[in-house]
Design an enzyme around this catalytic site. Structure first.
Site, PDB file in Angstrom:
ATOM      1  N   LYS A 153      -9.853  50.355 -52.511  1.00 57.43           N
ATOM      2  CA  LYS A 153      -8.847  49.391 -52.017  1.00 57.43           C
ATOM      3  C   LYS A 153      -8.604  48.307 -53.053  1.00 57.43           C
ATOM      4  O   LYS A 153      -9.464  48.061 -53.920  1.00 57.43           O
ATOM      5  CB  LYS A 153      -9.289  48.745 -50.701  1.00 57.43           C
ATOM      6  CG  LYS A 153     -10.614  47.977 -50.732  1.00 57.43           C
ATOM      7  CD  LYS A 153     -10.540  46.534 -51.196  1.00 57.43           C
ATOM      8  CE  LYS A 153     -11.889  45.825 -51.179  1.00 57.43           C
ATOM      9  NZ  LYS A 153     -11.943  44.596 -51.990  1.00 57.43           N
ATOM     10  N   ASP A 199     -16.135  45.020 -45.188  1.00 55.57           N
ATOM     11  CA  ASP A 199     -14.950  45.777 -45.622  1.00 55.57           C
ATOM     12  C   ASP A 199     -14.863  47.169 -44.994  1.00 55.57           C
ATOM     13  O   ASP A 199     -13.868  47.871 -45.194  1.00 55.57           O
ATOM     14  CB  ASP A 199     -14.982  45.993 -47.144  1.00 55.57           C
ATOM     15  CG  ASP A 199     -14.691  44.719 -47.916  1.00 55.57           C
ATOM     16  OD1 ASP A 199     -14.307  43.714 -47.287  1.00 55.57           O
ATOM     17  OD2 ASP A 199     -14.858  44.747 -49.155  1.00 55.57           O
TER      18      ASP A 199
HETATM   19  O1  C5P Z   1     -20.433  42.161 -45.409  1.00 57.84           O
HETATM   20  P1  C5P Z   1     -20.988  42.539 -46.735  1.00 57.84           P
HETATM   21  O2  C5P Z   1     -22.425  42.994 -46.673  1.00 57.84           O
HETATM   22  O3  C5P Z   1     -20.135  43.495 -47.492  1.00 57.84           O
HETATM   23  O4  C5P Z   1     -20.989  41.195 -47.608  1.00 57.84           O
HETATM   24  C1  C5P Z   1     -21.705  41.096 -48.813  1.00 57.84           C
HETATM   25  C2  C5P Z   1     -21.895  39.627 -49.152  1.00 57.84           C
HETATM   26  O5  C5P Z   1     -20.641  39.009 -49.482  1.00 57.84           O
HETATM   27  C3  C5P Z   1     -22.435  38.781 -48.019  1.00 57.84           C
HETATM   28  O6  C5P Z   1     -23.828  38.811 -47.995  1.00 57.84           O
HETATM   29  C4  C5P Z   1     -21.907  37.396 -48.355  1.00 57.84           C
HETATM   30  O7  C5P Z   1     -22.697  36.804 -49.376  1.00 57.84           O
HETATM   31  C5  C5P Z   1     -20.562  37.699 -48.993  1.00 57.84           C
HETATM   32  N1  C5P Z   1     -19.433  37.606 -48.026  1.00 57.84           N
HETATM   33  C6  C5P Z   1     -19.024  36.374 -47.546  1.00 57.84           C
HETATM   34  N2  C5P Z   1     -17.958  36.309 -46.691  1.00 57.84           N
HETATM   35  C7  C5P Z   1     -17.296  37.429 -46.331  1.00 57.84           C
HETATM   36  C8  C5P Z   1     -17.695  38.697 -46.812  1.00 57.84           C
HETATM   37  C9  C5P Z   1     -18.768  38.754 -47.669  1.00 57.84           C
HETATM   38  O8  C5P Z   1     -19.620  35.328 -47.869  1.00 57.84           O
HETATM   39  N3  C5P Z   1     -16.244  37.324 -45.525  1.00 57.84           N
END
Ligand code: C5P
Length: 279
Positions: free
Chosen positions: A9, A133
């Site tokens: 994406k 995501d």
């Molecule tokens: O949700 P995911 O594990 O993919 O997110 C990875 C990291 O990205 C989270 O631990 C956080 O530090 C950051 N993040 C964030 N806000 C979001 C998505 C991700 O701070 N909306």
């Protein structure tokens, strides 16, 4: 046996609104799937087994593919093993959502292999437990995403734009980019207005995560400048980077330590998964 493609994406715009009490960031972003795709082959088996063409990708339980299989079992109480072979093409630490896409593809695949016992809207809700995501990849390929990225509003396809992905060899860590974000420095754009502008044919491509990524990895600025001076009007970091997407009919110049990929914007029909239109 089931073979499915798993698309990458790009974020056509990405606005960060505020930091939340749970540590995540509230965002508003227009996501678009592209045909830079991994290929996954799935087979129900006695136990889980994951193999991958890229030896630097972990194939243990930390891989989001096996997290998706574990989540499916936990939610349904079904017991099955899953044998998966991953042909990796999407670069990692690139802001292209490769791991998240693999997880979404796995949820879709297991549901197919078991005779579709689960409604798509439930798969989308579960997907958010794997990563912010992941739900997007269960949309039809164009979606406005809010919350921490997991609230997905599917939208009609925009006019497809010729696109190149430029990926520096060096990756960048998503948590590190979010950590160095200075929320007070961000321009106060209204994301819903930006969304309307995209659909009225006056797109404003921007990414609030670009500045902190450029600060962490200053060589990204040189890459962006090189791409802009080669004629691209739009050169923007995708997600938290380290890849850029460029819009335009130009050819990107060769850049040391960078890989370039031509990409088409893609969507999937409601009832079936993404296909590789070049095949
Ligand atoms: O949700 P995911 O594990 O993919 O997110 C990875 C990291 O990205 C989270 O631990 C956080 O530090 C950051 N993040 C964030 N806000 C979001 C998505 C991700 O701070 N909306």
């Amino acid at each position: 046996m089931l073979t499915l493609h798993s698309p990458a994406k790009i974020n056509l715009f990405l606005r960060i609104l505020h930091r939340r009490p749970d540590g995540y960031h509230e965002l508003a972003s227009l996501f678009q799937a592209i045909d830079l795709m991994d290929t996954l082959t799935f087979q129900l088996d006695e136990k889980d087994h994951l193999s991958c063409t890229n030896p630097s990708i972990p194939t243990d339980n930390s891989n989001l593919i096996l997290k998706a299989a574990n989540l499916f079992r936990k939610k349904t109480g079904q017991s099955f093993g899953l044998n998966v072979h991953l042909q990796k093409k999407i670069p990692h630490e690139a802001g292209l959502g490769g791991g998240s896409s693999n997880a979404a593809t796995t949820l879709w695949a297991i549901n197919q292999l078991l005779g579709t016992p689960i409604a798509l809207k439930d798969l989308i809700t579960w997907a958010a437990e794997i990563g912010s995501d992941v739900p997007f990849f269960l949309s039809q390929g164009t979606a406005y995403c809010t919350g921490r990225g997991e609230a997905v509003f599917s939208l009609p396809l925009l006019k497809k734009q010729p696109t190149w992905i430029i990926k520096p060899k060096q990756g960048i860590s998503t948590p590190a980019v979010y950590k160095s974000l200075n929320l007070n420095k961000l321009p106060s754009r209204d994301p819903e207005k930006t969304l309307r502008d995209f659909y009225s044919g006056v797109p404003d491509y921007f990414n609030d995560l670009e500045q902190p990524a450029l600060e962490i990895m200053p060589e990204l600025q040189t890459i962006k400048d090189t791409l802009l001076s080669s004629g691209f009007k739009t050169v923007l970091l995708s997600g938290s980077g380290s890849s850029f997407f460029c819009i335009g009919n130009e050819q990107p110049p060769p850049i040391t330590n960078c890989h370039s990929y031509q990409a088409n914007w893609i969507n999937r029909p409601l009832q079936s998964w993404y296909t590789d239109e070049t095949e």
